[in-house]
Design a protein around this motif. Structure first.
Motif, mmCIF file in Angstrom:
data_model
loop_
_atom_site.group_PDB
_atom_site.id
_atom_site.type_symbol
_atom_site.label_atom_id
_atom_site.label_comp_id
_atom_site.label_asym_id
_atom_site.label_seq_id
_atom_site.Cartn_x
_atom_site.Cartn_y
_atom_site.Cartn_z
ATOM 1 N N GLY A 122 10.647 -34.315 30.503
ATOM 2 C CA GLY A 122 11.483 -34.466 31.712
ATOM 3 C C GLY A 122 11.800 -35.651 32.467
ATOM 4 O O GLY A 122 10.921 -36.513 32.329
ATOM 5 N N LYS A 123 12.844 -35.963 33.055
ATOM 6 C CA LYS A 123 13.018 -37.609 33.435
ATOM 7 C C LYS A 123 12.070 -37.917 34.504
ATOM 8 O O LYS A 123 11.586 -39.018 34.664
ATOM 9 N N ASP A 124 11.925 -36.997 35.382
ATOM 10 C CA ASP A 124 10.941 -37.399 36.788
ATOM 11 C C ASP A 124 10.135 -36.231 36.933
ATOM 12 O O ASP A 124 10.299 -35.125 36.399
ATOM 13 N N PRO A 125 9.095 -36.444 37.748
ATOM 14 C CA PRO A 125 8.384 -35.386 38.172
ATOM 15 C C PRO A 125 9.054 -33.986 38.771
ATOM 16 O O PRO A 125 8.510 -32.847 38.484
ATOM 17 N N ASP A 126 10.113 -34.204 39.493
ATOM 18 C CA ASP A 126 10.823 -33.093 39.895
ATOM 19 C C ASP A 126 11.210 -32.123 38.874
ATOM 20 O O ASP A 126 11.013 -30.760 38.724
ATOM 21 N N GLU A 127 11.886 -32.768 37.711
ATOM 22 C CA GLU A 127 12.377 -32.007 36.831
ATOM 23 C C GLU A 127 11.132 -31.560 35.960
ATOM 24 O O GLU A 127 11.342 -30.407 35.376
ATOM 25 N N PHE A 128 10.122 -32.237 35.794
ATOM 26 C CA PHE A 128 9.175 -31.739 34.783
ATOM 27 C C PHE A 128 8.738 -30.359 35.380
ATOM 28 O O PHE A 128 8.226 -29.453 34.701
ATOM 29 N N ILE A 129 8.347 -30.515 36.831
ATOM 30 C CA ILE A 129 7.763 -29.123 37.608
ATOM 31 C C ILE A 129 8.634 -28.223 37.535
ATOM 32 O O ILE A 129 8.228 -26.872 37.088
ATOM 33 N N LYS A 130 9.967 -28.237 37.431
ATOM 34 C CA LYS A 130 10.907 -27.158 37.480
ATOM 35 C C LYS A 130 11.088 -26.557 36.096
ATOM 36 O O LYS A 130 11.254 -25.531 35.903
ATOM 37 N N THR A 131 10.902 -27.597 34.932
ATOM 38 C CA THR A 131 10.983 -27.071 33.717
ATOM 39 C C THR A 131 9.536 -26.307 33.028
ATOM 40 O O THR A 131 9.515 -25.413 32.450
ATOM 41 N N HIS A 132 8.375 -27.131 33.475
ATOM 42 C CA HIS A 132 7.110 -26.505 33.085
ATOM 43 C C HIS A 132 6.155 -26.023 34.002
ATOM 44 O O HIS A 132 5.156 -25.430 33.615
ATOM 45 N N GLY A 133 6.525 -26.457 35.324
ATOM 46 C CA GLY A 133 5.273 -25.802 36.314
ATOM 47 C C GLY A 133 4.405 -26.380 36.868
ATOM 48 O O GLY A 133 4.162 -27.705 36.125
ATOM 49 N N ALA A 134 3.854 -26.289 37.769
ATOM 50 C CA ALA A 134 2.775 -26.940 38.653
ATOM 51 C C ALA A 134 1.526 -27.032 37.886
ATOM 52 O O ALA A 134 1.079 -28.410 37.765
ATOM 53 N N ASP A 135 1.160 -26.031 37.109
ATOM 54 C CA ASP A 135 0.023 -26.224 36.461
ATOM 55 C C ASP A 135 0.040 -26.975 35.213
ATOM 56 O O ASP A 135 -0.908 -28.082 34.987
#
Length: 586
Positions: free
Chosen positions: A332-345
Motif C-alpha cells: 500500500g502506498k500510504d497507511p490509509d490504503e494499507f489498512i483498507k487492504t490488509h486491516g488494522a491488525d
C-alpha cells in the motif's frame, strides 16, 4: 491593553515560573533554580534555566528568555494579552474589566467565533442536498458517520460567495473574514477561499477551530488548500489531530503525511496519529511532539517524495530529543490504503516491527550500492560511518558497528575507530562554529535585536550595564537623571529599554519584566533577560555614574567624528566646484 501593576504582580505570584515551565519541560533542580532541555530550539545538552529568585527563564543556547508571561507567549503562540488571559484562567484569577478592551484581542476572539461558525456551516452543507459530492467522497474513503462527526468534517459548496454571505448574515465583516483567511480579496472583489472542497477543521489544544484544510473534488489545483497564517493560526507550529492524540499517546505518536491518513488511523483504533498542516515538518512541530511523547513512528508514503520527507523528519525529531522509528509499508502506498487492504491488525504488527531510524537510514544507503563491487562497498562504508557517527550513545554505536561489521566482513574495531574519528571531526566543526558565533555576539555583529551594537560597541556595553544596575537599584535613577537622558543612548533598542524601565521607576514602581512585557516582543524580552542574567554589576552608584559618563563620551566622540566628516565633505565639495569653475574659465 493595559493591565495594572497589582494585577500582574498577583498573576506572577500565582503562576510560579518553575511550576508553569514544568508542564512543558522536564526540569531538574540546579543551584538557585532548575535546568532542562529548551522547548524553543533543538538541543541535546540542557541549556534552559529557570531562576526562582527572579521568576524568570533564560536559554543560554538560543537566547529565549523572560518571565512567565513571555514563556506562555512563546510556547502557546499567543500575543501578550492572550497569554495573560491564559495564565489568569489557569490560576483562577479574574481579568479586570477595564483591561478587557483590546483591538488585537478582539480580532482574535472574532476570528475564533467566525471559524466555529464556518465549521458549522461546512458541516451543515455536507448534510444538505448540495453536499452530495462531499458525502460521496467520504463514503469512497470508507469513513463512518461517527468519524465524520468526531472530526467535524464538512463540505464547501461550489459557489463563490456561499460562506461569505452566511457569515455576513451573522454580523461579520469582509475585513474580518479576510483576516481569518476565509475569503480572498483580489482587484477589489471578494470571494470564498474554499469552494467545492471537503473540509477539515483544524482544532487547537483548547478546542478552538483555528483554521481549515480543504481537498478539492475533481481535477482542480491545488489538491489540498490550507488557511494562510492568521492572528490565531501559524501552520508551522501546530499538528492536525493533536487535540485527540495527546490524550492517547501513551509515550508514542504516529506521524503521518496527510489529514486522511490520520483520520483513517483514528477510525481503525490508532488514536495517537497526527500530521503536519500542509507543510513539511518544522522544528517547532518536533518540539511540540516532544511534550506529549518520547517516541515518534514516522508513517509517510512509500513513494520517493514520502521517503525524502521521512529522511528530513528524522533529523528534526531526533534533535528534539525523541526516539524515532520508521514504518516500512508494503502492499500500500500510504497507511490509509494499507489498512483498507490488509486491516488494522496487520497494521498493528507493522508498527511493532518498525525499525529504528538508524536501521532505516542504513538500509536506505545500502540500497544504492552493489556490495560485491569493492569500490561501491567502500562508498557504502563511508556513508554508514557518517550515519553511525550521529548515534550519541557509545553502547548503541558499538552494537550497530558490530552488527554491520560482521555483515560487511570487516573488523569491528577498525570500523568503530573510523566512526569515532568521523564523530570527533563533526564535533570539532560544530565547536568551531559555536566559537565563531560567540565571538560575533561579543562584538555585536549580526545582532538582529540591537543591530547598532556592533557600530557602537563600547557605548552599547555601557548602556546594558546601566540598564541592569538601575533594574536592580532603582533608587539610583534620580541621581543618574542628573547626568544622562534617554536620548543620549546611541543604540535605539537600549534606549527603548532604558526609557520603559525609567518610566516605571519614576512612577514609583519596581522594574519588572511583566510590567515591560507588553512593550517588547518575546525575542526582545529574551535579550533584556540575557542582560539581567549574564551582565555582572557591582550594584554601586559609582559604577552607574561611570556607565552614564561613558555613554556621554561616546556620544560626543561620534558627534565630533560626524562634524569632522561634514567639514571634509564640504571642503571636497568646494574644491570640486572650484575645479569646474576653473575648467569653464579656461
Amino acid at each position: 491593553m493595559a493591565f495594572s501593576d497589582s494585577f500582574l504582580q498577583e498573576l506572577k505570584y500565582r503562576a510560579d515560573m518553575a511550576t508553569v515551565a514544568q508542564r512543558y519541560v522536564n526540569l531538574r533542580k540546579s543551584g538557585r533554580g532548575y535546568v532542562g532541555l529548551c522547548p524553543f530550539h533543538n538541543e541535546k545538552t540542557p541549556s534552559f534555566y529557570v531562576f526562582e529568585d527572579t521568576q524568570s527563564f533564560y536559554c543560554f543556547g538560543c537566547g529565549a528568555g523572560g518571565d512567565v508571561i513571555t514563556f506562555i507567549r512563546q510556547i502557546e503562540n499567543l500575543d501578550y494579552v492572550d497569554a495573560v488571559k491564559f495564565l489568569a484562567a489557569q490560576c483562577g484569577l479574574e481579568v479586570p474589566e477595564e483591561a478587557a478592551d483590546d483591538s488585537t484581542a478582539r480580532l482574535r476572539k472574532r476570528i475564533l467565533e467566525m471559524n466555529r461558525a464556518a465549521a458549522r456551516f461546512f458541516y451543515a452543507c455536507l448534510k444538505s442536498p448540495e453536499g452530495a459530492p462531499g458525502r460521496r467522497y467520504f463514503k469512497k474513503r470508507q469513513l463512518l458517520p461517527s468519524t465524520i462527526t468526531s472530526f467535524g468534517l464538512g463540505y464547501a459548496p461550489a459557489k463563490w460567495d456561499a460562506l461569505k454571505n452566511h457569515l455576513k448574515s451573522l454580523g461579520y465583516t469582509e475585513k474580518e473574514m479576510q483576516a481569518a483567511s476565509l475569503i480572498v480579496v483580489r482587484d477589489g472583489h471578494s470571494y470564498d477561499k474554499f469552494r467545492d472542497r471537503v473540509m477539515f477543521p483544524i482544532i487547537d489544544l483548547q478546542g478552538n477551530v483555528i483554521a481549515f484544510g480543504g481537498r478539492v473534488l475533481g481535477d482542480g489545483e491545488p489538491k489540498y488548500l490550507n488557511s494562510s497564517d492568521t492572528p490565531v493560526f501559524k501552520k508551522s507550529r501546530g499538528l492536525y489531530a493533536l487535540n485527540f492524540a495527546k490524550s492517547n499517546a501513551d509515550g508514542t505518536l504516529i506521524l503521518c503525511e496527510g489529514y486522511m491518513d490520520v483520520i483513517a488511523l483514528h477510525q481503525a483504533g490508532f488514536k495517537n496519529a497526527v500530521a503536519t498542516l500542509g507543510t513539511a515538518l518544522t522544528p517547532e512541530q518536533s518540539r511540540l511532539m516532544s511534550r506529549y511523547a518520547k517516541e515518534v513512528i514516522v508513517s509517510y508514503d512509500s513513494d520517493a517524495a514520502g521517503q525524502k520527507a521521512a529522511q528530513r523528519a528524522i533529523g528534526l525529531l531526533t534533535s528534539a530529543g525523541l526516539n524515532v522509528r520508521v514504518l516500512h509499508i508494503e502492499g500500500g502506498k500510504d497507511p490509509d490504503e494499507f489498512i483498507k487492504t490488509h486491516g488494522a491488525d496487520k497494521f498493528k504488527m507493522l508498527l511493532k516491527k518498525s525499525g529504528s531510524h538508524i536501521d532505516y537510514q542504513i538500509q536506505k544507503a545500502k540500497s544504492k550500492y552493489d556490495l560485491n563491487i569493492p569500490e561501491q562497498k567502500i562508498e557504502f562504508i563511508k556513508e554508514a560511518e557518517e550515519i553511525l557517527s550521529t548515534v550519541e550513545s557509545a553502547v548503541q554505536r558499538e552494537v550497530y558497528a558490530g552488527k554491520l561489521a560482521q555483515e560487511l566482513d570487516i573488523t569491528k574495531d577498525t570500523f568503530l575507530a573510523e566512526i569515532n574519528r568521523f564523530a570527533a571531526r563533526k564535533k570539532a566543526r560544530e565547536r568551531k562554529t559555536e566559537i565563531r558565533n560567540e565571538l560575533a555576539d561579543l562584538r555585536g555583529l549580526k545582532d538582529r535585536i540591537n543591530p547598532q551594537k556592533g557600530r557602537y560597541l563600547k557605548a552599547a556595553n555601557a548602556e546594558e550595564t546601566l540598564i541592569v544596575l538601575l533594574y536592580k537599584n532603582p533608587d539610583f535613577q534620580k541621581d543618574i537623571d542628573k547626568i544622562i537622558k534617554p536620548e543620549d543612548f546611541l543604540t535605539e533598542f537600549n534606549r527603548r529599554v532604558y526609557s520603559a524601565q525609567r518610566d516605571i521607576i519614576l512612577s514609583g514602581g519596581q522594574p519588572d519584566l511583566s510590567l515591560m512585557g507588553a512593550m517588547f516582543t518575546p525575542e526582545e524580552t529574551g535579550r533584556i533577560t540575557k542582560m539581567l542574567v549574564m551582565r555582572p554589576v557591582s550594584n554601586t552608584i559609582e559604577e552607574a555614574r561611570d556607565c552614564a559618563n561613558v555613554i556621554l563620551e561616546e556620544k560626543m566622540l561620534r558627534a565630533n567624528e560626524n562634524a569632522d566628516a561634514l567639514e571634509i565633505f564640504n571642503e571636497l565639495k568646494h574644491k570640486k566646484l572650484e575645479q569646474k569653475k576653473y575648467r569653464r574659465e579656461k
